[in-house]
Write a protein that holds these residues in place. Structure first.
Motif, mmCIF file in Angstrom:
data_model
loop_
_atom_site.group_PDB
_atom_site.id
_atom_site.type_symbol
_atom_site.label_atom_id
_atom_site.label_comp_id
_atom_site.label_asym_id
_atom_site.label_seq_id
_atom_site.Cartn_x
_atom_site.Cartn_y
_atom_site.Cartn_z
ATOM 1 N N ALA A 208 0.821 -1.220 0.000
ATOM 2 C CA ALA A 208 0.000 0.000 0.000
ATOM 3 C C ALA A 208 0.850 1.263 0.000
ATOM 4 O O ALA A 208 0.414 2.307 -0.498
ATOM 5 N N PRO A 211 1.946 2.187 -4.305
ATOM 6 C CA PRO A 211 0.877 1.842 -5.248
ATOM 7 C C PRO A 211 1.158 2.321 -6.668
ATOM 8 O O PRO A 211 0.315 2.952 -7.319
ATOM 9 N N HIS A 214 -1.079 0.638 -9.342
ATOM 10 C CA HIS A 214 -2.452 1.072 -9.046
ATOM 11 C C HIS A 214 -2.690 2.484 -9.569
ATOM 12 O O HIS A 214 -3.697 2.746 -10.240
ATOM 13 N N LYS A 222 -2.271 8.251 -5.394
ATOM 14 C CA LYS A 222 -1.961 7.883 -4.017
ATOM 15 C C LYS A 222 -0.488 8.152 -3.743
ATOM 16 O O LYS A 222 0.355 7.965 -4.618
ATOM 17 N N THR A 228 8.823 -0.117 4.129
ATOM 18 C CA THR A 228 7.950 -1.268 3.981
ATOM 19 C C THR A 228 8.718 -2.566 4.164
ATOM 20 O O THR A 228 9.906 -2.653 3.813
ATOM 21 N N LEU A 255 -3.971 -3.661 -3.018
ATOM 22 C CA LEU A 255 -2.996 -3.022 -2.135
ATOM 23 C C LEU A 255 -3.089 -3.645 -0.748
ATOM 24 O O LEU A 255 -4.187 -3.833 -0.216
ATOM 25 N N ASP A 257 -1.575 -3.628 3.345
ATOM 26 C CA ASP A 257 -0.851 -2.794 4.306
ATOM 27 C C ASP A 257 0.218 -3.610 5.028
ATOM 28 O O ASP A 257 0.329 -4.825 4.858
ATOM 29 N N SER A 289 -6.546 -9.826 3.107
ATOM 30 C CA SER A 289 -7.212 -8.516 3.065
ATOM 31 C C SER A 289 -8.585 -8.583 2.405
ATOM 32 O O SER A 289 -9.482 -7.816 2.759
#
Length: 413
Positions: A208, A211, A214, A222, A228, A255, A257, A289
């Motif tokens: 996430a 992204p 995405h 985003k 991470t 995505l 987390d 998720s």
């Protein structure tokens, strides 16, 4: 419209190249993950490759295709670790000099493993973008062949051989869940899988915090960046060759987390008895998720890498035990009298709790001068056992207060 960078025939040709040079990893049924997710789950164990990741496939196809002059001059690559190790290992095996540029933030285990394969390692920059720019400067100055980690047709085709093996081993797979960073793995797998089974669904998974695909596909903006656990897919810029394939063949980008990624690493270790780095666990994290999306389906997960630092893995395991209330910390505040600490530790032993850490303090200003605080960290069997322990201590008049990431709570529950 221009044709896509690779075709199904390219993936088939790559399969002939990697045969005998790269391990044909097993596709293993995962009954405990299946029970946990409600899907029929199979795991492709690319973490079993010599260097611990799928990157060996693309590196082998690329290096095998070099001319004699290119082999003599040598290669250079930029990578956060797995591509670096793959290029270094197979370049050494094929007698090709290799230089690897890695971000200064690369985990030490990946840096040392790359050096151990005989490559010259250059640490430069905070991000892959900075490392890539420096690698290209070195390539131009020294006449080296640049081996891109994902935006190269040979590399993409090599990664696509994973799909051929998965569907040969389990033709009933109806969805493949693939970690996606720059897109080399996902675009290759999508090309290979759709060539074998046109109706199969391909789903990409990003951290996430990164992204990139995405945003590129949805048009959203985003924010990108941050620490991470899935550094292997922490890419800010998607591939120019991979993006059209992902847009054409991949149905969705999910995505996940950081907590979901940690949970997936933990689940692989405890339920599948295998090691997954953060990026390698991203596919399973996506199933956690959005469980309803996968329930009842036959799912192929690509465990693309297992190169996780031992200390980081230990931290993830402990954090998951804390999330499950199997490791808890609490404070007891009482009058300071002889035998108090012994009474508490004996009581915890009677209750079946294992004491991990004790801190005995008399100097806090929010405690009366004749008072004492005792901070304890204990291990229990599960959340129900934890509750029973805290209830028993409360009944004993000790009034435990939970200590968590937010600090001291008002009560134990």
């Amino acid at each position: 419209m221009s044709p896509l960078a690779i075709s199904f025939d390219d993936v088939l040709a790559a399969a002939d190249i990697v045969a005998g040079q790269v391990l044909r990893t097993p596709l293993m049924p995962a009954p405990r993950l299946s029970a946990l997710t409600g899907a029929r789950v199979f795991v492709k164990h690319e973490n079993m490759q010599v260097t611990g990741s799928f990157k060996e496939r693309g590196a082998t196809v690329k290096l095998t295709g070099l001319t004699e002059d290119e082999r003599r001059r040598g290669t250079i690559a930029m990578s956060a670790g797995n591509h670096a190790q793959a290029v270094a290992y197979h370049a050494k095996r094929l007698g090709i000099p290799a230089t690897i540029v890695m971000p200064e933030t690369t985990p030490l285990v990946k840096v040392e493993n790359t050096r151990a394969h005989g490559a010259r390692v250059v640490l430069f920059g905070e991000t892959l973008y900075e490392s890539a720019a420096h690698a290209r400067e070195i390539a131009e100055a020294e006449g080296l062949v640049f081996v891109h980690p994902y935006d190269d047709p040979a590399v993409m085709a090599g990664q696509g051989t994973i799909a051929l093996e998965m569907l040969a081993d389990e033709p009933d797979l109806d969805v493949l869940v693939v970690p996606i960073g720059g897109g080399g793995l996902c675009s290759g797998i999508a090309t290979g899988a759709k060539g074998v089974k046109p109706g199969i669904e391909i789903i990409g998974v990003e951290a996430a915090l990164y992204p990139s695909f995405h945003n590129a596909i949805t048009g959203e903006d985003k924010p990108i960046g941050g620490p991470t656990l899935a550094e292997g897919i922490a890419v800010k810029t998607v591939g120019t060759l991979t993006l059209p394939i992902v847009r054409s063949l991949v149905s969705d980008i999910l995505l996940v987390d950081e907590a979901e990624i940690e949970h997936a690493v933990y689940a692989y270790a405890t339920l599948q008895r295998t090691m997954a780095e953060g990026a390698g666990a991203a596919g399973l994290a996506a199933m956690f998720s959005e469980p309803e999306r996968f329930r009842g389906r036959t799912v192929g997960l690509v465990l693309c890498g297992g190169n996780i630092d031992a200390r980081l893995l230990a931290s993830v395991m402990v954090r998951e035990l804390e999330r499950e209330d199997r490791i808890i910390s609490f404070r007891i505040t009482s009058s300071d009298r002889p035998g108090l600490l012994g009474r508490i530790t004996s009581r915890l032993g009677e209750l079946g709790a294992n004491i991990l850490e004790v801190s005995h303090g008399r100097l806090f200003l929010d405690v009366p001068a004749k008072g004492v605080t005792i901070d304890l960290t204990v291990e229990t069997r599960d959340a129900d056992h934890t509750r029973a322990v805290l209830e028993a201590l409360t009944a004993d008049g000790l009034a435990p207060q939970r200590i968590d990431a937010r600090g001291l709570s008002e009560t134990a529950f």
